[in-house]
Write an enzyme that holds these catalytic residues in place. Sequence first.
Site, PDB file in Angstrom:
ATOM      1  N   GLY A   1      -0.710   5.318  -3.935  1.00  0.00           N
ATOM      2  CA  GLY A   1       0.597   5.257  -4.132  1.00  0.00           C
ATOM      3  C   GLY A   1       0.709   3.803  -5.090  1.00  0.00           C
ATOM      4  N   THR A   2       0.003   2.873  -4.974  1.00  0.00           N
ATOM      5  CA  THR A   2       0.386   1.530  -5.941  1.00  0.00           C
ATOM      6  C   THR A   2      -0.600   2.032  -7.111  1.00  0.00           C
ATOM      7  OG1 THR A   2      -1.615   0.354  -4.911  1.00  0.00           O
ATOM      8  CG2 THR A   2       0.657   0.131  -4.079  1.00  0.00           C
TER       9      THR A   2
ATOM     10  N   CYS B   1       0.784  -1.191   0.118  1.00  0.00           N
ATOM     11  CA  CYS B   1      -0.190   0.053  -0.082  1.00  0.00           C
ATOM     12  C   CYS B   1       0.822   1.073   0.000  1.00  0.00           C
ATOM     13  CB  CYS B   1      -0.869   0.064   1.296  1.00  0.00           C
ATOM     14  SG  CYS B   1      -2.033   1.424   1.052  1.00  0.00           S
TER      15      CYS B   1
ATOM     16  N   ASP C   1     -10.186   6.381  -2.764  1.00  0.00           N
ATOM     17  CA  ASP C   1      -8.947   6.603  -2.075  1.00  0.00           C
ATOM     18  C   ASP C   1      -9.129   8.243  -2.112  1.00  0.00           C
ATOM     19  OD1 ASP C   1      -6.439   7.118  -1.345  1.00  0.00           O
ATOM     20  OD2 ASP C   1      -5.595   5.378  -2.027  1.00  0.00           O
TER      21      ASP C   1
END
Length: 332
Positions: A253-254, A89, A248
């Site tokens: 990030g991913t 994550c 989100d």
Amino acid sequence: MRRSFFCIDSHTCGNPVRVVAGGGPLLPHLPISERREIFVRDFDWIRRALMFEPRGHDVMSGAILYPAFREDCDFASLFIEVSGCLPMCGAGTIGLATVVIEEGLVTPKRPGILSIETPAGRVDVTYEMDGDLVKSVRLFNVASYLHSADVEVEVPGIGRLVIDVAYGGNFYAVVEPQRNWPGLDGMTASELVGFSQKLRTALAEVCDPVHPEDERIRGVHHAIWCDRASNGNADGRGAVFYGDKAIDRSPGGTGTSARMAQLHGKGRLKIGDAFRNESLIGTIFEGRVESGVNMGPHEGIMPSIGAWARITGHNTIFVDDRDPFAHGFQIR
């Protein structure tokens, strides 16, 4: 029986990150990828109790600290959220790094650099300080790549979509504006959730990606809906879907790593290029393609993400077996 968990709550550019600093289950001293399997099998109730209502909510994410098994890492982490125990994550790592440095939970072997053992592999994080506080963080993520390009899928209520499947620590369906989906403008978060649920179900019938180096990492469970930036300081905008109902609040990030891998795989982003990704609330992750890498038959990238996080408080959470909602609940 009443169990207690000491948590340090934070957010990464708007998305919550709950770091479990005390109370996590004792696990054998094994690679964190193997500890993840044990946690999922025997202790998933802890994830549900800390992430679901009434102690969490539909977009809650978090991390549990463990000693590193790898000698080249400062510590290990399991990433928990409403959707499960993830291989990696990005927003969680940025929040985690900020918490462990500001709270003095970890002393890095190399000043200014944290090496973290994750189920997806080792990730390095550099950080800049402003006095005793972490000013900014740069996450050097795991190898990311475009798995499948131009996958056609029929989504109920939307019609035919052409999407790409990319990996950035998790597999993503990457959706760009097209005839049956004009883009993010005018879309609500609830509409994106509904579309994402249908897309994920439909995509499972035609695509089941497997990581070339770890067959335990497979399947498309996330989506990123992409569009042009609304902020002049960004290069693009994206809404990341995860779990059952979560969008989100950060750019992801991913998700940003998968987006850069997709753009690189289609010849639209070169080694050394930056990609500033904007979230729905206007926060920005500063992505960069650090280098190229081979991932099995795929040409991938080593991405990095620059961002910030802030601690919001200390939280001692009780999970009482007398409570009918001890292990959490979700409203579907």
